[in-house]
Structure formats: C-alpha cells, structure tokens
Design a protein around this motif. Structure first.
Motif, PDB file in Angstrom:
ATOM      1  N   ILE A 191      79.142  69.464 -61.401  1.00  0.00           N
ATOM      2  CA  ILE A 191      80.196  69.249 -62.699  1.00  0.00           C
ATOM      3  C   ILE A 191      81.166  69.578 -61.841  1.00  0.00           C
ATOM      4  CG2 ILE A 191      78.838  68.346 -64.160  1.00  0.00           C
ATOM      5  CD1 ILE A 191      80.011  71.637 -65.413  1.00  0.00           C
ATOM      6  N   CYS A 192      81.196  70.331 -61.035  1.00  0.00           N
ATOM      7  CA  CYS A 192      82.924  71.044 -60.779  1.00  0.00           C
ATOM      8  C   CYS A 192      83.010  70.226 -59.816  1.00  0.00           C
ATOM      9  CB  CYS A 192      82.670  72.732 -60.496  1.00  0.00           C
ATOM     10  SG  CYS A 192      81.921  73.763 -61.437  1.00  0.00           S
ATOM     11  N   ASP A 193      84.962  70.653 -59.664  1.00  0.00           N
ATOM     12  CA  ASP A 193      86.086  69.578 -58.258  1.00  0.00           C
ATOM     13  C   ASP A 193      86.129  70.542 -57.785  1.00  0.00           C
ATOM     14  OD1 ASP A 193      86.534  67.033 -60.092  1.00  0.00           O
ATOM     15  OD2 ASP A 193      86.766  68.903 -61.322  1.00  0.00           O
ATOM     16  N   LEU A 209      83.727  70.579 -52.402  1.00  0.00           N
ATOM     17  CA  LEU A 209      81.885  70.682 -51.716  1.00  0.00           C
ATOM     18  C   LEU A 209      82.044  70.132 -50.495  1.00  0.00           C
ATOM     19  CD1 LEU A 209      78.861  71.032 -52.401  1.00  0.00           C
ATOM     20  CD2 LEU A 209      78.860  69.357 -53.085  1.00  0.00           C
ATOM     21  N   LYS A 210      82.676  68.717 -50.156  1.00  0.00           N
ATOM     22  CA  LYS A 210      83.230  68.563 -49.253  1.00  0.00           C
ATOM     23  C   LYS A 210      83.337  69.296 -48.269  1.00  0.00           C
ATOM     24  CE  LYS A 210      82.881  65.196 -46.006  1.00  0.00           C
ATOM     25  NZ  LYS A 210      84.138  65.718 -44.704  1.00  0.00           N
ATOM     26  N   GLU A 211      84.650  69.970 -48.807  1.00  0.00           N
ATOM     27  CA  GLU A 211      85.974  70.764 -48.176  1.00  0.00           C
ATOM     28  C   GLU A 211      84.552  72.559 -47.596  1.00  0.00           C
ATOM     29  OE1 GLU A 211      90.014  70.192 -50.082  1.00  0.00           O
ATOM     30  OE2 GLU A 211      88.804  71.925 -50.304  1.00  0.00           O
ATOM     31  N   LEU A 212      83.482  72.665 -48.280  1.00  0.00           N
ATOM     32  CA  LEU A 212      83.018  74.301 -48.049  1.00  0.00           C
ATOM     33  C   LEU A 212      81.715  73.277 -46.737  1.00  0.00           C
ATOM     34  CD1 LEU A 212      82.706  75.491 -51.701  1.00  0.00           C
ATOM     35  CD2 LEU A 212      84.068  76.011 -49.578  1.00  0.00           C
ATOM     36  N   GLY A 217      78.795  73.600 -42.468  1.00  0.00           N
ATOM     37  CA  GLY A 217      77.531  73.123 -42.085  1.00  0.00           C
ATOM     38  C   GLY A 217      76.463  72.761 -43.045  1.00  0.00           C
ATOM     39  N   SER A 218      76.961  72.130 -43.741  1.00  0.00           N
ATOM     40  CA  SER A 218      75.876  72.753 -44.956  1.00  0.00           C
ATOM     41  C   SER A 218      75.656  71.487 -45.513  1.00  0.00           C
ATOM     42  CB  SER A 218      75.414  74.261 -45.529  1.00  0.00           C
ATOM     43  OG  SER A 218      74.688  73.967 -46.241  1.00  0.00           O
ATOM     44  N   CYS A 219      74.844  71.102 -47.042  1.00  0.00           N
ATOM     45  CA  CYS A 219      74.823  70.514 -47.939  1.00  0.00           C
ATOM     46  C   CYS A 219      75.048  70.845 -48.860  1.00  0.00           C
ATOM     47  CB  CYS A 219      73.668  69.573 -47.790  1.00  0.00           C
ATOM     48  SG  CYS A 219      73.018  68.752 -45.841  1.00  0.00           S
ATOM     49  N   CYS A 224      76.218  76.388 -48.365  1.00  0.00           N
ATOM     50  CA  CYS A 224      76.915  76.707 -48.602  1.00  0.00           C
ATOM     51  C   CYS A 224      77.216  78.178 -48.846  1.00  0.00           C
ATOM     52  CB  CYS A 224      77.904  75.685 -49.125  1.00  0.00           C
ATOM     53  SG  CYS A 224      78.044  74.099 -48.503  1.00  0.00           S
ATOM     54  N   PHE A 225      77.503  78.666 -50.068  1.00  0.00           N
ATOM     55  CA  PHE A 225      77.000  79.635 -50.265  1.00  0.00           C
ATOM     56  C   PHE A 225      76.624  80.774 -49.572  1.00  0.00           C
ATOM     57  CE2 PHE A 225      75.772  83.929 -53.842  1.00  0.00           C
ATOM     58  CZ  PHE A 225      76.962  83.907 -53.114  1.00  0.00           C
TER      59      PHE A 225
END
Length: 234
Positions: A191-193, A209-212, A217-219, A224-225
C-alpha cells in the motif's frame, strides 16, 4: 504532488539519550502513503514524536503545509470517564464537524469496525484490539489532511486489518497524506508509495519499492531492508 509535511530533524532524543536521531529528513505529499520502516530501537517512534512536537529534546525544522492532522499512536489512549460515543462527540466538537454529519460518519465507522454494540461503554473495558479500532474510528471521523500513524496493526484481526488498509487507500485517493510507521512489511509493500528505511537513528535508504530494489538488488521490501541494514553494519 504538493507536500503536506517536511521534516528536517538534525537531532532528537530524550534527557537520558540526547541523540537517538541524527540527520533524519522526510516528507509526505498529498495523495501518498509513506512507510517509515525500521527494527525495534531504530528511532521511528522518536521521529514521530519529534514531528508532532512531543519531543522537547529536538533540533531541526518541522513544516506543516496543512494544519489538520490525525495521530494514531502505538498505544491507545482515552479519557477514563468518557464512553466511546462521548469520545466521538469530543472529536466532533474539536474538529467542528456538524452534528448530523458526525453521527452519519460515526455510525458507519462503528458498524464497519463492529463497535456499534459498545458505543455507550467505557473504552477502558475494551480489549486491546477494540481500543485500537476506536483510535482508527476517531482518526477517520476527522478526515484530516494528513495522518501520522505509529504501528497501527497491533491487536487488529485480519478483517479489521483489511478494512483499515482499504480506508487508508480511500483517504489517499481523497488527497490525504499518510505517514505510517510499521513492522508489517508485507502490508506496507502493498500500500505504500514510498519508504524511508531507518537503522540506529539514521536513514539508510529512501525511495519507491522499485528504487529500493534497484539499490539493493533485492525483490521484497523485507529483503531490501535486511540487505540495507547488513550493508550498513559492514
């Protein structure tokens, strides 16, 4: 997209821990849900307290471009002597909501969250989940320009969680801005942008999410975190 909140926290903390946060800057725009993500002790709640002016030991600038906001704390808080409906009436009075409009909104929200049968009871007699749902009802009743939410999913059953997230999306579509601190990363991912990832009082990464994903290099948001934290500790 107009920004509703700009926070530039140089440092913030408490009397016994004066610098829990260091150089934390974030923003929330109209019509977006922003996730503040971090492990226990990362400084998320301290950041929220600083943003809301609840931290006396804060250096920095907090700019609200809209004055109407609602805060949903991690731990529900109520007036012991007021019933659920009296809390509703208090919010209505403070927000200047017309009586008929307040009644319609409140009755719909109480029905949705299965609280109608206890509307004349004291919240101190409620379960933790019921108390949390009342905090959500009060916030949605006010229809603010911006929501600041600290760990909202604690105590919520799956149906209430689904209802809550649907309402957040509806408020986003209305144009509200939402800053949400949460450990429930699979829901946040949906739900987060945008996200701000925190560790040890500082920001590690920020972005969509795409930038993270591109950065780590994760999904998944969890991966990512995890990789961002591991990388910062090496």
């Amino acid at each position: 997209m107009g920004e509703l909140l700009n926070a530039n926290i140089i440092c913030a903390g408490y009397a016994d821990r004066p610098k829990v946060l260091s150089n934390v800057s974030l923003s929330v725009g109209a019509g977006e849900i922003v996730g503040l993500i971090g492990a226990n002790g990362a400084g998320k709640s301290t950041a929220i307290k600083a943003i809301l002016g609840l931290s006396r030991d804060m250096e920095g600038d907090i700019e609200w471009n809209e004055s109407a906001f609602a805060y949903i704390p991690e731990r529900p808080s109520f007036y012991d002597e007021l019933t659920l409906w009296e809390h509703i009436e208090l919010i209505s009075s403070l927000r200047g909501i017309r009586e008929e409009e307040c009644r319609k909104r409140a009755e719909l929200l109480l029905e949705e969250f299965s609280l109608t049968s206890v509307k004349h009871d004291l919240p101190s007699t409620f379960s933790k989940g019921m108390q949390q749902k009342l905090m959500l009802v009060q916030a949605f009743l006010a229809k603010p320009d911006i929501y600041v939410i600290d760990e909202p999913f604690i105590g919520l059953d799956p149906i209430s969680t689904k209802l809550f997230t649907d309402m957040l999306i509806s408020e986003k579509e209305r144009g509200a801005g939402i800053l949400m601190c949460t450990h429930v990363l699979d829901t946040a991912e949906k739900i987060c942008d945008r996200f701000y990832l925190m560790d040890k009082g500082s920001l590690l990464l920020q972005g969509t999410l795409k930038e993270l994903q591109d950065e780590t290099g994760s999904c998944s948001l969890l991966d990512c975190f995890y990789l961002a934290v591991r990388g910062s500790h090496q």
